[in-house]
Design a protein around this motif. Structure first.
Motif, PDB file in Angstrom:
ATOM      1  N   ALA A 241       1.079  -1.350   0.143  1.00  0.00           N
ATOM      2  CA  ALA A 241      -0.268   0.148  -0.181  1.00  0.00           C
ATOM      3  C   ALA A 241       0.592   0.649   0.124  1.00  0.00           C
ATOM      4  O   ALA A 241       1.920   1.663   0.553  1.00  0.00           O
ATOM      5  CB  ALA A 241      -0.883  -0.245   1.399  1.00  0.00           C
ATOM      6  N   GLU A 242       0.316   2.644  -0.424  1.00  0.00           N
ATOM      7  CA  GLU A 242       1.183   3.270  -0.817  1.00  0.00           C
ATOM      8  C   GLU A 242      -0.501   4.743  -0.296  1.00  0.00           C
ATOM      9  O   GLU A 242      -0.842   4.838  -1.148  1.00  0.00           O
ATOM     10  CB  GLU A 242       1.369   3.929  -2.158  1.00  0.00           C
ATOM     11  N   LEU A 243       0.190   5.272   1.128  1.00  0.00           N
ATOM     12  CA  LEU A 243      -0.614   6.174   1.720  1.00  0.00           C
ATOM     13  C   LEU A 243      -0.358   7.361   1.004  1.00  0.00           C
ATOM     14  O   LEU A 243       0.828   8.077   1.641  1.00  0.00           O
ATOM     15  CB  LEU A 243      -0.645   6.747   3.066  1.00  0.00           C
ATOM     16  N   ASP A 244      -0.714   8.092   0.123  1.00  0.00           N
ATOM     17  CA  ASP A 244      -1.347   9.761  -0.242  1.00  0.00           C
ATOM     18  C   ASP A 244      -0.886  11.031   0.589  1.00  0.00           C
ATOM     19  O   ASP A 244      -0.873  10.633   1.580  1.00  0.00           O
ATOM     20  CB  ASP A 244      -1.602  10.720  -1.439  1.00  0.00           C
ATOM     21  N   GLU A 245      -0.711  11.605   0.430  1.00  0.00           N
ATOM     22  CA  GLU A 245      -0.734  13.227   0.915  1.00  0.00           C
ATOM     23  C   GLU A 245      -1.859  13.378   1.560  1.00  0.00           C
ATOM     24  O   GLU A 245      -1.643  14.083   2.759  1.00  0.00           O
ATOM     25  CB  GLU A 245      -0.863  14.061   0.131  1.00  0.00           C
ATOM     26  N   ASN A 246      -3.550  13.052   1.331  1.00  0.00           N
ATOM     27  CA  ASN A 246      -4.629  12.651   1.978  1.00  0.00           C
ATOM     28  C   ASN A 246      -5.221  11.852   2.519  1.00  0.00           C
ATOM     29  O   ASN A 246      -5.526  11.769   3.391  1.00  0.00           O
ATOM     30  CB  ASN A 246      -5.588  12.839   1.027  1.00  0.00           C
ATOM     31  N   ASN A 247      -4.045  10.666   2.919  1.00  0.00           N
ATOM     32  CA  ASN A 247      -4.237   9.662   4.161  1.00  0.00           C
ATOM     33  C   ASN A 247      -5.159   8.534   3.205  1.00  0.00           C
ATOM     34  O   ASN A 247      -6.350   8.405   4.226  1.00  0.00           O
ATOM     35  CB  ASN A 247      -3.928  10.255   5.798  1.00  0.00           C
ATOM     36  N   TYR A 248      -5.559   8.654   1.694  1.00  0.00           N
ATOM     37  CA  TYR A 248      -6.123   7.527   1.308  1.00  0.00           C
ATOM     38  C   TYR A 248      -4.668   6.463   1.000  1.00  0.00           C
ATOM     39  O   TYR A 248      -3.823   6.923  -0.008  1.00  0.00           O
ATOM     40  CB  TYR A 248      -6.948   8.147   0.188  1.00  0.00           C
ATOM     41  N   ALA A 249      -5.492   5.150   0.860  1.00  0.00           N
ATOM     42  CA  ALA A 249      -4.159   4.300   0.299  1.00  0.00           C
ATOM     43  C   ALA A 249      -4.761   3.758  -1.144  1.00  0.00           C
ATOM     44  O   ALA A 249      -5.487   3.811  -1.959  1.00  0.00           O
ATOM     45  CB  ALA A 249      -4.323   3.002   0.996  1.00  0.00           C
ATOM     46  N   THR A 250      -3.217   3.868  -1.929  1.00  0.00           N
ATOM     47  CA  THR A 250      -3.384   2.362  -2.837  1.00  0.00           C
ATOM     48  C   THR A 250      -3.252   1.550  -2.607  1.00  0.00           C
ATOM     49  O   THR A 250      -1.799   1.071  -2.417  1.00  0.00           O
ATOM     50  CB  THR A 250      -2.423   4.137  -4.142  1.00  0.00           C
ATOM     51  N   PHE A 251      -3.756   0.382  -3.005  1.00  0.00           N
ATOM     52  CA  PHE A 251      -3.625  -1.215  -2.550  1.00  0.00           C
ATOM     53  C   PHE A 251      -2.974  -2.169  -3.908  1.00  0.00           C
ATOM     54  O   PHE A 251      -3.371  -1.628  -4.509  1.00  0.00           O
ATOM     55  CB  PHE A 251      -4.793  -1.749  -2.510  1.00  0.00           C
ATOM     56  N   TYR A 252      -2.190  -3.070  -3.413  1.00  0.00           N
ATOM     57  CA  TYR A 252      -1.977  -3.386  -4.599  1.00  0.00           C
ATOM     58  C   TYR A 252      -1.340  -4.672  -4.294  1.00  0.00           C
ATOM     59  O   TYR A 252      -0.972  -5.787  -2.934  1.00  0.00           O
ATOM     60  CB  TYR A 252       0.170  -2.213  -4.861  1.00  0.00           C
ATOM     61  N   GLU A 253      -2.154  -5.710  -4.666  1.00  0.00           N
ATOM     62  CA  GLU A 253      -2.019  -7.374  -5.261  1.00  0.00           C
ATOM     63  C   GLU A 253      -1.477  -8.161  -5.694  1.00  0.00           C
ATOM     64  O   GLU A 253      -1.501  -7.862  -7.056  1.00  0.00           O
ATOM     65  CB  GLU A 253      -3.637  -7.636  -5.285  1.00  0.00           C
ATOM     66  N   TYR A 254      -0.796  -9.317  -5.812  1.00  0.00           N
ATOM     67  CA  TYR A 254      -0.425  -9.936  -6.371  1.00  0.00           C
ATOM     68  C   TYR A 254      -0.195 -10.702  -6.810  1.00  0.00           C
ATOM     69  O   TYR A 254      -0.875 -11.277  -5.756  1.00  0.00           O
ATOM     70  CB  TYR A 254       1.687  -9.534  -5.856  1.00  0.00           C
ATOM     71  N   ASP A 255       0.499 -12.138  -7.619  1.00  0.00           N
ATOM     72  CA  ASP A 255      -0.245 -13.507  -7.722  1.00  0.00           C
ATOM     73  C   ASP A 255       0.830 -14.130  -7.365  1.00  0.00           C
ATOM     74  O   ASP A 255       1.983 -13.536  -6.623  1.00  0.00           O
ATOM     75  CB  ASP A 255       0.060 -13.727  -9.313  1.00  0.00           C
ATOM     76  N   ASN A 256       0.720 -15.476  -7.491  1.00  0.00           N
ATOM     77  CA  ASN A 256       2.094 -15.881  -6.555  1.00  0.00           C
ATOM     78  C   ASN A 256       3.488 -15.916  -7.149  1.00  0.00           C
ATOM     79  O   ASN A 256       4.091 -16.234  -6.297  1.00  0.00           O
ATOM     80  CB  ASN A 256       1.425 -17.695  -6.381  1.00  0.00           C
ATOM     81  N   GLU A 257       3.599 -15.664  -9.074  1.00  0.00           N
ATOM     82  CA  GLU A 257       4.584 -15.345  -8.585  1.00  0.00           C
ATOM     83  C   GLU A 257       5.374 -14.067  -8.740  1.00  0.00           C
ATOM     84  O   GLU A 257       6.177 -14.051  -9.058  1.00  0.00           O
ATOM     85  CB  GLU A 257       4.385 -15.851 -10.948  1.00  0.00           C
ATOM     86  N   GLY A 258       4.561 -12.503  -7.748  1.00  0.00           N
ATOM     87  CA  GLY A 258       5.081 -11.737  -7.783  1.00  0.00           C
ATOM     88  C   GLY A 258       4.472 -11.477  -8.430  1.00  0.00           C
ATOM     89  O   GLY A 258       5.030  -9.506  -8.599  1.00  0.00           O
ATOM     90  N   GLY A 259       3.694 -11.040  -9.628  1.00  0.00           N
ATOM     91  CA  GLY A 259       3.051 -10.364 -11.309  1.00  0.00           C
ATOM     92  C   GLY A 259       2.140  -9.393 -10.399  1.00  0.00           C
ATOM     93  O   GLY A 259       0.768 -10.152  -9.134  1.00  0.00           O
ATOM     94  N   LEU A 260       2.179  -7.924 -10.197  1.00  0.00           N
ATOM     95  CA  LEU A 260       1.200  -7.199 -10.088  1.00  0.00           C
ATOM     96  C   LEU A 260       0.254  -7.005 -11.221  1.00  0.00           C
ATOM     97  O   LEU A 260      -0.167  -7.554 -12.178  1.00  0.00           O
ATOM     98  CB  LEU A 260       1.570  -5.859 -10.294  1.00  0.00           C
ATOM     99  N   ILE A 261      -1.686  -8.113 -10.436  1.00  0.00           N
ATOM    100  CA  ILE A 261      -2.903  -8.668 -10.502  1.00  0.00           C
ATOM    101  C   ILE A 261      -3.600  -7.387 -10.036  1.00  0.00           C
ATOM    102  O   ILE A 261      -4.478  -6.685 -11.359  1.00  0.00           O
ATOM    103  CB  ILE A 261      -2.875  -9.609 -10.400  1.00  0.00           C
ATOM    104  N   ARG A 262      -3.342  -5.969  -9.904  1.00  0.00           N
ATOM    105  CA  ARG A 262      -4.411  -5.523  -9.248  1.00  0.00           C
ATOM    106  C   ARG A 262      -3.962  -4.280  -8.598  1.00  0.00           C
ATOM    107  O   ARG A 262      -3.138  -4.525  -7.449  1.00  0.00           O
ATOM    108  CB  ARG A 262      -5.412  -6.324  -7.685  1.00  0.00           C
ATOM    109  N   VAL A 263      -4.525  -3.122  -8.922  1.00  0.00           N
ATOM    110  CA  VAL A 263      -4.326  -2.129  -8.201  1.00  0.00           C
ATOM    111  C   VAL A 263      -5.491  -1.266  -7.641  1.00  0.00           C
ATOM    112  O   VAL A 263      -6.026  -1.386  -8.468  1.00  0.00           O
ATOM    113  CB  VAL A 263      -3.478  -1.021  -9.306  1.00  0.00           C
ATOM    114  N   LYS A 264      -5.982  -1.091  -5.853  1.00  0.00           N
ATOM    115  CA  LYS A 264      -7.243  -0.561  -6.048  1.00  0.00           C
ATOM    116  C   LYS A 264      -6.761   1.638  -5.750  1.00  0.00           C
ATOM    117  O   LYS A 264      -6.254   0.973  -4.351  1.00  0.00           O
ATOM    118  CB  LYS A 264      -7.459  -1.599  -4.692  1.00  0.00           C
ATOM    119  N   LYS A 265      -7.789   1.846  -5.768  1.00  0.00           N
ATOM    120  CA  LYS A 265      -7.265   3.459  -4.913  1.00  0.00           C
ATOM    121  C   LYS A 265      -8.416   3.501  -3.676  1.00  0.00           C
ATOM    122  O   LYS A 265      -9.758   3.015  -4.266  1.00  0.00           O
ATOM    123  CB  LYS A 265      -7.376   4.222  -5.865  1.00  0.00           C
ATOM    124  N   GLU A 266      -8.213   4.130  -2.787  1.00  0.00           N
ATOM    125  CA  GLU A 266      -8.845   4.187  -1.910  1.00  0.00           C
ATOM    126  C   GLU A 266      -9.415   6.159  -2.304  1.00  0.00           C
ATOM    127  O   GLU A 266      -8.293   6.769  -2.611  1.00  0.00           O
ATOM    128  CB  GLU A 266      -8.690   3.997  -0.480  1.00  0.00           C
TER     129      GLU A 266
END
Length: 181
Positions: free
Chosen positions: A136-161
């Motif tokens: 996760a990365e929390l921005d200047e407004n304290n909202y998160a961007t979440f990162y999800e990975y598959d079993n091989e370590g590849g990025l599969i999903r990015v979610k924004k709060e």
């Protein structure tokens, strides 16, 4: 989908920031500050009225008394969490201030607690302790961007709060072709 990164706040709910002349330790100078956090009350059903809050006190005491930072009237609730944010002043002559996380009667969880100068900005990063992947990365407004990975370590999903909830902003599917010999 909040990541509770500040577990120690559940155990020691009051932090004191003070100037130690011998160690030259951290002490913010006088001025305007912002305090923010995410709060989730320990209740079985989601509520729209959160009673946990942050209390900031100074030594010597401010003439206006402690500052209370609580849920705004029209605060957005995201996955059971509410963001509280408020402004406070550290006046001249203050030698320390305390930030107290005050839970509701049923208990509260506090996450992503921040104190920063009013004209400052802050970004935070959360890494998986086993894989060292950015979670996760929390921005200047304290909202998160979440990162999800598959079993091989590849990025599969990015979610924004956002104020309206959590949205998927990127999703990737991949596969390897299998050849038969």
């Amino acid at each position: 989908m909040r990541i509770i990164a500040f577990i120690f706040f559940l155990i020691a709910p009051m932090l004191v920031f003070a100037q130690d002349p011998e160690n030259d330790s951290f002490a913010p100078p006088p001025g305007e500050y912002i305090a923010s956090a995410w709060i989730k009350d320990n209740v079985s059903a989601q509520t729209t009225d959160y009673s946990g809050f942050i209390r900031i006190s100074t030594v010597p005491p401010s003439s206006s008394g402690p500052v209370v930072i609580a849920q705004a009237e029209e605060a957005s609730i995201i996955d059971g969490w509410v963001r509280v944010i408020g402004r406070f002043t550290i006046p001249e002559g203050v030698t320390s201030f305390s930030l107290e996380l005050v839970p509701s009667a049923t208990g509260s969880y506090f996450d992503d607690v921040r104190v920063l100068p009013f004209n400052g900005s802050m970004k935070s990063f959360v890494y998986d302790p086993l894989t060292q992947r950015l979670m996760a990365e929390l921005d200047e407004n304290n909202y998160a961007t979440f990162y999800e990975y598959d079993n091989e370590g590849g990025l599969i999903r990015v979610k924004k709060e956002t104020e309206r909830g959590v949205y998927t902003v990127q999703e990737t599917r991949s596969s390897s072709s299998k050849t038969s010999n």
